[in-house]
Design an enzyme around this catalytic site. Structure first.
Site, PDB file in Angstrom:
ATOM      1  N   GLN A 182       0.810  -1.220   0.000  1.00 42.24           N
ATOM      2  CA  GLN A 182       0.000   0.000   0.000  1.00 42.24           C
ATOM      3  C   GLN A 182       0.844   1.270   0.000  1.00 42.24           C
ATOM      4  OE1 GLN A 182      -3.164   0.031  -0.499  1.00 42.24           O
ATOM      5  NE2 GLN A 182      -3.682  -2.114  -0.173  1.00 42.24           N
ATOM      6  N   SER A 202       3.020  -5.503  -5.105  1.00 43.03           N
ATOM      7  CA  SER A 202       1.933  -6.085  -5.891  1.00 43.03           C
ATOM      8  C   SER A 202       1.620  -5.169  -7.057  1.00 43.03           C
ATOM      9  CB  SER A 202       0.691  -6.280  -5.021  1.00 43.03           C
ATOM     10  OG  SER A 202      -0.374  -6.807  -5.775  1.00 43.03           O
ATOM     11  N   ALA A 203       1.503  -5.719  -8.254  1.00 41.39           N
ATOM     12  CA  ALA A 203       1.310  -4.905  -9.456  1.00 41.39           C
ATOM     13  C   ALA A 203      -0.058  -4.242  -9.501  1.00 41.39           C
ATOM     14  CB  ALA A 203       1.511  -5.764 -10.705  1.00 41.39           C
ATOM     15  N   HIS A 204      -1.110  -4.952  -9.106  1.00 41.00           N
ATOM     16  CA  HIS A 204      -2.454  -4.422  -9.335  1.00 41.00           C
ATOM     17  C   HIS A 204      -2.827  -3.290  -8.392  1.00 41.00           C
ATOM     18  CE1 HIS A 204      -4.957  -6.360  -6.066  1.00 41.00           C
ATOM     19  NE2 HIS A 204      -3.873  -7.112  -5.984  1.00 41.00           N
ATOM     20  N   THR A 241       7.338 -21.388 -14.974  1.00 43.53           N
ATOM     21  CA  THR A 241       7.477 -20.459 -16.093  1.00 43.53           C
ATOM     22  C   THR A 241       6.893 -19.099 -15.728  1.00 43.53           C
ATOM     23  OG1 THR A 241       7.319 -22.272 -17.678  1.00 43.53           O
ATOM     24  CG2 THR A 241       6.891 -20.061 -18.518  1.00 43.53           C
ATOM     25  N   CYS A 331     -16.417 -10.757   5.844  1.00 40.31           N
ATOM     26  CA  CYS A 331     -17.480 -11.760   5.898  1.00 40.31           C
ATOM     27  C   CYS A 331     -16.883 -13.127   5.595  1.00 40.31           C
ATOM     28  CB  CYS A 331     -18.575 -11.430   4.895  1.00 40.31           C
ATOM     29  SG  CYS A 331     -19.981 -12.540   4.948  1.00 40.31           S
TER      30      CYS A 331
END
Length: 395
Positions: A182, A202-204, A241, A331
């Site tokens: 973050q 993290s890429a996203h 790979t 949840c």
């Protein structure tokens, strides 16, 4: 209906330049481990991206290990079996903070009996005295301690005292793993100045593709025990790979995020929008609790709770109005529980259970902020009228 997407801390939409690079990489047919021309072309794309990821955090490309995401990167780092200066070293106890991501709180490859959570303050920062105390009491004869802390909390946006934690790690000979997911793209990261031993990305979260991340090691010869074996990929530290297109997109996302941080305004426009949101929110909901408001925070995020409103109820109402945010509650198996982060900060479950997180990103617009404010005010007015009629919103 035009949607307002305000959940960038969960995932940030893919940037157009990243999408273009990913699509182009799909045309590369070679396996990056093959020695023929097609394989070498795929390998070149990976190594170019590796350089971009390394440059983004001020590291060395040779110490970037590509993974399927930050959860895997955390799992790879959190192991009792390490190498430091290429020599085997045992990390005998894991010390994560109590507000970590579940991929860290689960302990990685440390068994349950050798994990101790570190308390945090009311403002959501690691209690440095508590950390120093457990490190002082650590049995160094059994092995080294390992600290695991996220640089920026994913819910509150609170920036942790990274340098101070790094200083304690150095003093007590601890391995320090930093979950920088973050923080990346929101504050500058220079891995050699943070005092950490490894760093997860993290890429996203950067406007890159989902399903790709990295573990970056600080020093040559410092390596975790491989999590996935069976191949020589990633310097024998992560078999399988490589995801060529994903890695290419990751590299482009890092380049764009680095340029944004280096520009004259950087991401200050996000902080301006966040501050505007909080100011207007306080006008019609003066009793709102803004978590971590008095601590250093990244500028894109606000987690708040309005007394009398349940987080899941508000989230659903906002979604029906075309606004995507996150609830501070989780949840699982049909049971709703309050945020472990807020509970660790000392908040009552009734307040923690009402938490909503609004988070901005590269394509956020001021009109989305106004849409959220208008919707929240309508919900507050409706709830107030229901109370006057003796109706309580569903809990």
């Amino acid at each position: 209906m035009l949607r307002a997407y305000l959940d960038h801390n969960a995932t940030s939409p893919m940037r157009p330049d990243v999408r273009e690079a990913v699509v182009a990489a799909w045309d590369e047919s070679g396996n990056p481990s093959s020695v023929h021309k097609e394989g070498r072309q795929a390998r070149a794309l990976i190594e170019k991206a590796r350089e971009s990821v390394a440059a983004f955090v001020g590291g060395d490309a040779r110490r970037v290990i590509f993974t399927s995401g930050a959860s895997e990167a955390n799992m790879l780092a959190l192991t009792p079996s390490m190498k430091i200066a290429y020599e085997p070293v045992v990390c005998s106890h894991l010390y994560p903070s109590a507000i970590e991501h579940p991929s860290v709180l689960s302990g990685g490859r440390f068994p349950a009996g050798v994990r101790t959570e570190i308390a945090v303050t009311r403002q959501g920062t690691v209690d440095l005295d508590a950390l120093a105390s457990v490190l002082e009491a650590h049995d160094h004869g059994a092995g080294r301690p390992m600290i695991a802390v996220m640089a920026v909390n994913s819910e509150t946006g609170v920036i942790q005292p990274i340098s101070e934690i790094g200083a304690l790690a150095k003093k007590y000979g601890a391995f320090f793993h930093l979950d920088a997911v973050q923080a990346a793209g929101r504050i500058p990261l220079a891995i050699n100045e943070l005092g950490c031993s490894s760093l997860a990305l993290s890429a996203h979260k950067l406007g890159g593709p989902k399903g790709v991340g990295a573990l970056v090691m600080t020093e040559e010869g410092t390596e975790p025990e491989p999590l996935i074996t069976g191949g020589a990929q990633e310097n024998r530290l992560r078999a399988g790979t490589e995801n060529v297109a994903g890695i290419v997109g990751f590299g482009v996302a890092c380049d764009l995020a680095k340029a944004s941080l280096s520009s004259s305004d950087g991401i200050s426009h996000l902080a301006i929008m966040r501050d505007l949101f909080e100011q207007r929110l306080l006008e019609f909901a003066p009793d709102v609790e803004i978590f971590g408001a008095d601590a250093p925070r990244v500028g894109n995020c606000c987690q708040f709770s309005i007394p009398g409103l349940k987080g899941e109820t508000v989230l659903i109402q906002l979604d029906l109005k075309g606004i995507a945010v996150s609830s501070g509650s989780a949840c699982s198996s049909g049971k709703v529980s309050a945020s472990h982060v807020l509970l660790a900060m000392g908040y009552d479950a009734s307040i923690a259970g009402g938490a909503i997180r609004m988070s901005l990103g590269w394509n956020s617009k001021e009109t989305e902020i106004y849409a959220l404010l208008e919707a929240l005010e309508q919900i507050c007015v409706k709830n107030s009228k229901n109370k006057q009629k003796g109706i309580v919103m569903a809990q």
